[in-house]
Design an enzyme around this catalytic site. Structure first.
Site, mmCIF file in Angstrom:
data_model
loop_
_atom_site.group_PDB
_atom_site.id
_atom_site.type_symbol
_atom_site.label_atom_id
_atom_site.label_comp_id
_atom_site.label_asym_id
_atom_site.label_seq_id
_atom_site.Cartn_x
_atom_site.Cartn_y
_atom_site.Cartn_z
ATOM 1 N N CYS A 15 0.811 -1.217 0.000
ATOM 2 C CA CYS A 15 0.000 0.000 0.000
ATOM 3 C C CYS A 15 0.839 1.259 0.000
ATOM 4 O O CYS A 15 0.299 2.362 -0.109
ATOM 5 C CB CYS A 15 -0.963 -0.005 1.192
ATOM 6 S SG CYS A 15 -2.326 -1.172 0.973
ATOM 7 N N LYS A 18 0.336 3.574 -3.019
ATOM 8 C CA LYS A 18 -0.827 4.451 -3.181
ATOM 9 C C LYS A 18 -0.412 5.889 -3.440
ATOM 10 O O LYS A 18 0.597 6.371 -2.916
ATOM 11 C CB LYS A 18 -1.720 4.384 -1.934
ATOM 12 C CG LYS A 18 -2.396 3.049 -1.722
ATOM 13 C CD LYS A 18 -3.269 3.022 -0.483
ATOM 14 C CE LYS A 18 -4.541 3.799 -0.671
ATOM 15 N NZ LYS A 18 -5.508 3.547 0.434
#
Length: 347
Positions: A15, A18
């Site tokens: 993540c 992102k």
């Protein structure tokens, strides 16, 4: 295959890939509101974890997609982490997953077929653990390895857990410890030992199944999962959605033991700096909160824990449920409070 490190084939991982919160907000600011669809219960308005669409009086469909580049080198572990992370968005809405589709982008001329097969097997194993079929998907030849899922689930329309419905005085409970991005960076640098790697895998592959149980509790007012924007970024979404402030007590945060030393050395993903820059004046740190704690609160979590806003009289009951469901590190970390949608961080 032993000579190929998945994390060396991509420019980011997990993540941490992102787009920064402020940049994403700028990208989406011209998106039209979905007010003409009355059965769309949750859309893009509050940056919630998944879309929710009412099917009938008893059922609403929860739909999400999540994918990223490798955070670890082991192909099977990468597949497991990516699948666990994607399904978490269903649990974060209070739903139960029913079906998944794979999203696959692989450098087929660079990555051995055995490695690709192990990535897919890891994802399939997590779907099996969640009790759902991996029923298909889509694949492309890509310059960097990418894997994730489209995940679908069901929830009663009256039990949807939004990220915008916290109330003043609510206690904040965090289900998993912080430090995943820090450990992933340490692994990429070759300084993470076997115990640290086990902490990373155990945390990122633990399904947030408790979300479906929290859906039945009226005193759990708001729910989200902590991923790429870090604890502070996702808590800011709760604050903005409810038009409330929040207080976080840094000394109460659950942390992965192996991540503390690395954080104190300044090791961590580039997403930490991007997240901190995005928070701006909306996060106020007390002077005695050291830099390494600030960084852990902004650390990009991959397959992180659920963050629940709970009526104070039910906080002990909800915390006990987290512990009973295997979330041993779950802890009360602060509270929602009246005022501007900003976060105050005290020691």
């Amino acid at each position: 295959m032993d000579t190929i490190r998945l994390t060396q084939l991509s420019h980011g991982g997990g993540c941490g890939c992102k787009i920064a919160p402020a940049v994403l907000a700028d990208m989406l600011k011209s998106m039209p509101q979905m007010q003409c669809f009355p059965n769309l219960l949750v859309g893009t308005e509050t940056a919630d974890d998944a879309a929710v669409y009412r099917l009938n009086d008893e059922q609403a469909l929860v739909a999400t997609t999540d994918f990223f580049m490798p955070i670890v080198d082991d192909p099977f572990d990468f597949g497991c982490i990516a699948a666990t992370n994607a399904i978490s968005d269903i649990y974060a809405m209070g739903g139960k997953p029913i079906l998944a589709l794979a999203i696959v982008g692989m450098p087929v001329n660079t990555l051995p077929m055995e490695a690709i097969q192990k990535i897919l097997a890891g994802g399939a194993s997590v779907c099996a653990s969640a009790g759902i079929p991996l029923a298909g998907g889509h694949s492309i030849d890509a310059p960097e390895p990418i894997y994730g899922l489209v995940a679908l689930g069901l929830v009663h329309p009256d039990r949807v857990k939004r990220n915008s419905s916290a109330r003043a005085g609510d206690v904040l409970i965090l289900g998993k410890p912080l430090g995943i991005g820090v450990l992933g960076t340490a692994m990429k640098k070759g300084v993470l030992d076997a115990d640290g790697y086990r902490q990373l895998i155990d945390t990122t592959t633990q399904l947030n199944t408790i979300g479906a149980e929290l859906a039945a509790m009226d005193d759990v007012h708001a729910l989200t999962d902590v991923t790429g924007f870090g604890l502070l970024g996702h808590l800011l979404e709760l604050c903005r959605g409810a038009d409330l402030g929040a207080l976080v007590e840094a000394n109460k945060l659950p942390l992965l033991a192996a991540a503390i030393g690395f954080a104190q050395q300044g090791i961590g993903p580039g997403a930490i700096a991007r997240n901190l820059d995005s928070f701006g004046a909306d996060v106020a740190f007390a002077d005695d909160v050291p830099d390494w704690q600030r960084r852990l609160m902004a650390d990009a979590q991959t397959s992180g824990g659920l963050l629940a806003a709970v009526a104070p009289e039910k906080a002990d009951e909800v915390l006990a449920l987290f512990h009973a469901q295997g979330f041993a590190s779950a802890a009360v970390i602060g509270r929602m409070q009246p005022g501007e949608p900003v976060i105050s961080v005290a020691q």
